[in-house]
Scaffold this motif. Structure first.
Motif, mmCIF file in Angstrom:
data_model
loop_
_atom_site.group_PDB
_atom_site.id
_atom_site.type_symbol
_atom_site.label_atom_id
_atom_site.label_comp_id
_atom_site.label_asym_id
_atom_site.label_seq_id
_atom_site.Cartn_x
_atom_site.Cartn_y
_atom_site.Cartn_z
ATOM 1 N N MET A 1 -0.748 5.084 -17.309
ATOM 2 C CA MET A 1 -1.860 4.794 -16.439
ATOM 3 C C MET A 1 -1.733 3.405 -15.809
ATOM 4 N N SER A 2 -1.212 2.426 -16.580
ATOM 5 C CA SER A 2 -1.056 1.074 -16.041
ATOM 6 C C SER A 2 -0.004 1.054 -14.930
ATOM 7 N N LEU A 3 0.964 1.966 -14.984
ATOM 8 C CA LEU A 3 1.956 2.072 -13.924
ATOM 9 C C LEU A 3 1.302 2.526 -12.618
ATOM 10 N N LEU A 4 0.397 3.488 -12.708
ATOM 11 C CA LEU A 4 -0.324 3.971 -11.538
ATOM 12 C C LEU A 4 -1.226 2.875 -10.969
ATOM 13 N N THR A 5 -1.893 2.143 -11.819
ATOM 14 C CA THR A 5 -2.756 1.043 -11.390
ATOM 15 C C THR A 5 -1.927 -0.035 -10.703
ATOM 16 N N GLY A 6 -0.798 -0.361 -11.277
ATOM 17 C CA GLY A 6 0.100 -1.368 -10.688
ATOM 18 C C GLY A 6 0.591 -0.928 -9.321
ATOM 19 N N ALA A 7 0.921 0.358 -9.158
ATOM 20 C CA ALA A 7 1.397 0.874 -7.877
ATOM 21 C C ALA A 7 0.290 0.813 -6.833
ATOM 22 N N VAL A 8 -0.949 1.149 -7.204
ATOM 23 C CA VAL A 8 -2.075 1.100 -6.275
ATOM 24 C C VAL A 8 -2.346 -0.344 -5.845
ATOM 25 N N VAL A 9 -2.304 -1.280 -6.779
ATOM 26 C CA VAL A 9 -2.520 -2.698 -6.463
ATOM 27 C C VAL A 9 -1.420 -3.195 -5.529
ATOM 28 N N LEU A 10 -0.178 -2.826 -5.822
ATOM 29 C CA LEU A 10 0.944 -3.229 -4.976
ATOM 30 C C LEU A 10 0.805 -2.649 -3.563
ATOM 31 N N LEU A 11 0.403 -1.394 -3.467
ATOM 32 C CA LEU A 11 0.190 -0.762 -2.170
ATOM 33 C C LEU A 11 -0.961 -1.438 -1.417
ATOM 34 N N ALA A 12 -2.019 -1.773 -2.114
ATOM 35 C CA ALA A 12 -3.150 -2.457 -1.487
ATOM 36 C C ALA A 12 -2.723 -3.831 -0.959
ATOM 37 N N MET A 13 -1.916 -4.543 -1.713
ATOM 38 C CA MET A 13 -1.434 -5.859 -1.272
ATOM 39 C C MET A 13 -0.533 -5.716 -0.040
ATOM 40 N N ALA A 14 0.290 -4.691 -0.022
ATOM 41 C CA ALA A 14 1.155 -4.447 1.129
ATOM 42 C C ALA A 14 0.310 -4.141 2.370
ATOM 43 N N CYS A 15 -0.755 -3.374 2.200
ATOM 44 C CA CYS A 15 -1.643 -3.050 3.319
ATOM 45 C C CYS A 15 -2.341 -4.300 3.857
ATOM 46 N N VAL A 16 -2.792 -5.158 2.977
ATOM 47 C CA VAL A 16 -3.451 -6.398 3.392
ATOM 48 C C VAL A 16 -2.458 -7.300 4.113
ATOM 49 N N ALA A 17 -1.248 -7.407 3.596
ATOM 50 C CA ALA A 17 -0.211 -8.217 4.246
ATOM 51 C C ALA A 17 0.100 -7.654 5.634
ATOM 52 N N ASN A 18 0.192 -6.339 5.732
ATOM 53 C CA ASN A 18 0.454 -5.695 7.019
ATOM 54 C C ASN A 18 -0.674 -5.975 8.001
ATOM 55 N N LEU A 19 -1.911 -5.909 7.530
ATOM 56 C CA LEU A 19 -3.065 -6.182 8.380
ATOM 57 C C LEU A 19 -3.053 -7.630 8.870
ATOM 58 N N LEU A 20 -2.741 -8.574 8.001
ATOM 59 C CA LEU A 20 -2.673 -9.983 8.390
ATOM 60 C C LEU A 20 -1.565 -10.214 9.416
ATOM 61 N N LEU A 21 -0.432 -9.566 9.215
ATOM 62 C CA LEU A 21 0.667 -9.680 10.162
ATOM 63 C C LEU A 21 0.275 -9.111 11.525
ATOM 64 N N LEU A 22 -0.410 -7.984 11.529
ATOM 65 C CA LEU A 22 -0.863 -7.368 12.772
ATOM 66 C C LEU A 22 -1.831 -8.288 13.522
ATOM 67 N N VAL A 23 -2.749 -8.907 12.811
ATOM 68 C CA VAL A 23 -3.699 -9.831 13.436
ATOM 69 C C VAL A 23 -2.946 -11.018 14.045
ATOM 70 N N ALA A 24 -1.946 -11.537 13.333
ATOM 71 C CA ALA A 24 -1.161 -12.665 13.849
ATOM 72 C C ALA A 24 -0.392 -12.273 15.103
ATOM 73 N N VAL A 25 0.184 -11.094 15.109
ATOM 74 C CA VAL A 25 0.931 -10.624 16.277
ATOM 75 C C VAL A 25 -0.008 -10.442 17.473
ATOM 76 N N LEU A 26 -1.169 -9.859 17.247
ATOM 77 C CA LEU A 26 -2.130 -9.669 18.340
ATOM 78 C C LEU A 26 -2.600 -11.003 18.912
ATOM 79 N N ARG A 27 -2.830 -11.974 18.047
ATOM 80 C CA ARG A 27 -3.236 -13.302 18.511
ATOM 81 C C ARG A 27 -2.143 -13.923 19.373
ATOM 82 N N ARG A 28 -0.901 -13.794 18.914
ATOM 83 C CA ARG A 28 0.230 -14.352 19.661
ATOM 84 C C ARG A 28 0.400 -13.649 21.021
#
Length: 181
Positions: A1-28
Motif C-alpha cells: 500500500m505504501s508503494l501505491l501511496t508513494g506513486a500517487v505522491v510522485l505523480l502529483a508532484m510531477a503534475c504540479v511541476a508540469n503546471l508550474l512549467l506551463l505557467v512560466a512558458v505562458l508568461r514568457r
C-alpha cells in the motif's frame, strides 16, 4: 500500500511541476508577444512603409558619431537607407548583403532599432555598420522610423536627391540597384 501511496505522491508532484512549467512558458510567451507588438503593432502590414514615388517625412536624428541628420541632409543625392533590428534574424541575414553590395561612393544611412533587448547584439550590429555608413540608433516610434513608415525589419530604401523613394523592400534583392550582378 505504501508503494501505491508513494506513486500517487510522485505523480502529483510531477503534475504540479508540469503546471508550474506551463505557467512560466505562458508568461514568457506573453513577454515575447509584447516585444513583437512594440516592433510591429498588430494589424500593421508592409503597406504602411513608403512605396516608390512617396516622399519621406520630416525627421531629425543624431548619429552614433554625434552628427545631426535630417531629411534634407540625409538625401543630398541618391541615398541608400537601411533599418535593422538586432533581435531580427532576417536582419542578420540581410546586413552583410546590404553592406557588401552598396556602391563604394554611395551616400548611405543605417538605422538600428533599440527595443531595449540585446544590447550586445545591437552594439555588434552598430560596429559593423559604422565601418561603412553613419548609424542612427532609434527606438520604435522615433521620428526617423515614422518618417519612413517602418513597421517591419529589415527595411531598405533607395532615395533620390529630393527624398522620394525610388525603391524599397525587406531584402537586398528587392532593391534593383543592389541586386547581385
Amino acid at each position: 500500500m505504501s508503494l501505491l501511496t508513494g506513486a500517487v505522491v510522485l505523480l502529483a508532484m510531477a503534475c504540479v511541476a508540469n503546471l508550474l512549467l506551463l505557467v512560466a512558458v505562458l508568461r514568457r510567451l506573453r513577454e515575447h508577444q509584447e516585444r513583437l507588438d512594440a516592433v510591429r503593432p498588430i494589424g500593421d502590414t508592409d503597406e504602411t512603409e513608403l512605396a516608390p514615388g512617396q516622399q519621406i517625412g520630416g525627421f531629425t536624428a543624431t548619429t552614433t558619431s554625434g552628427d545631426e541628420v535630417d531629411q534634407q541632409s540625409a538625401v543630398a543625392g541618391t541615398t541608400y537607407v537601411g533599418f535593422f533590428s538586432p533581435t531580427c534574424p532576417p536582419c542578420h541575414e540581410q546586413l552583410p548583403l546590404f553592406l557588401e553590395r552598396l556602391p563604394q561612393d554611395a551616400r548611405t544611412l543605417a538605422v538600428v532599432l533599440d527595443d531595449g533587448d540585446s544590447p550586445q547584439e545591437r552594439a555588434e550590429m552598430v560596429t559593423r555598420l559604422k565601418a561603412r555608413t553613419p548609424v542612427v540608433i532609434a527606438r520604435p516610434g522615433d521620428e526617423i522610423v515614422q518618417a519612413f513608415g517602418v513597421s517591419a525589419y529589415p527595411a531598405m530604401f533607395v532615395l533620390d536627391g529630393d527624398g522620394v523613394v525610388q525603391a524599397g523592400g525587406h531584402t537586398v534583392a528587392s532593391l534593383p540597384r543592389l541586386q547581385a550582378v
